[in-house]
Design an enzyme around this catalytic site. Sequence first.
Site, PDB file in Angstrom:
ATOM      1  N   HIS B  53      35.817   9.000  24.736  1.00  0.00           N
ATOM      2  CA  HIS B  53      34.886   8.963  23.607  1.00  0.00           C
ATOM      3  C   HIS B  53      33.638   8.154  24.015  1.00  0.00           C
ATOM      4  CE1 HIS B  53      37.853   9.967  20.082  1.00  0.00           C
ATOM      5  NE2 HIS B  53      37.983  10.789  21.098  1.00  0.00           N
ATOM      6  N   GLU B  55      32.262   5.482  22.745  1.00  0.00           N
ATOM      7  CA  GLU B  55      32.443   4.025  22.780  1.00  0.00           C
ATOM      8  C   GLU B  55      33.262   3.601  24.001  1.00  0.00           C
ATOM      9  OE1 GLU B  55      33.075   6.043  20.227  1.00  0.00           O
ATOM     10  OE2 GLU B  55      32.634   5.115  18.289  1.00  0.00           O
ATOM     11  N   CYS B  83      36.546   5.777  15.777  1.00  0.00           N
ATOM     12  CA  CYS B  83      37.933   6.155  15.455  1.00  0.00           C
ATOM     13  C   CYS B  83      38.835   4.966  15.775  1.00  0.00           C
ATOM     14  CB  CYS B  83      38.342   7.396  16.262  1.00  0.00           C
ATOM     15  SG  CYS B  83      38.831   7.035  17.968  1.00  0.00           S
TER      16      CYS B  83
END
Lengths: 155, 155
Positions: B53, B55, B83
């Site tokens: 992802h 991040e 998330c």
Amino acid sequence: MYRKEFMAMANEEAKANVNGSDGGPFGCVIIKDGKVVSRAHNQVLVDHDPTAHGEITAIRKAGQALGTHDLTGCELYTSAMPCPMCLSAIIWANIKQVYYGNTADDAAAIGFRDAAIYDFINAGLKGDMLALTQHDRELTIGAFKDYQSAQKKLY
Amino acid sequence: MYRKEFMAMANEEAKANVNGSDGGPFGCVIIKDGKVVSRAHNQVLVDHDPTAHGEITAIRKAGQALGTHDLTGCELYTSAMPCPMCLSAIIWANIKQVYYGNTADDAAAIGFRDAAIYDFINAGLKGDMLALTQHDRELTIGAFKDYQSAQKKLY
């Protein structure tokens, strides 16, 4: 179906970090059709990577081995209950079965924060662990709308 | 203190995936002392890595740039609410401030599972998203006890 030999393998990975210094005492094995796809241990310290938990490292290796981000049909053995990061990574990978040895309380007892992060999430992200503030949605929503319009892949 | 220029940069990363095909429309920037340490977007598809992802990818890059797993003092800008995987990774990295654009509901609206994973955790890991079963703790607890006895690093 649970097989003790794979938990023993995950435990061997965890023990490697008791004798070595790659990271914490956590190991993981990913299985598909009764065969080992990947095995790994925590590499947070050696890789300068706070995300390199045993499960994440094993998932990355499995993705490389199988040539896909989708690990549907795989099972995961881990020497300890996954933290929320690893639990979510397992779900993103479409793995449906996890077998674990040590509990989150066991991890807390030797000083790791797994249980505290679960508590923070369960408390609705309220507390001093992390501040999250929302800004400028009108700036960022366009990328979402354009992605949806393009009917791109969801995973 | 929030600075819109960094959210715009995170948004540029997200938009790169609307035009390209590395992964979902999510971008991230990590800042320390007012300067960019790393910037990244979702690379799940291109890397065959379900953990990549925006991040997580930015955190890994920041760890490499700073030569440590400890990102204390950094702030994270992300084009969308993290998330649970990314939220937990941010906590493990010792980042204390997150600024986000799109909400978890916005991500759900275009088909991503972020909100569903939060729901699963908040429901006490009950549901059909993932089965977790505990086995053979007596096999795995030794690595934890030995690690504690050796007074090794906690992080």
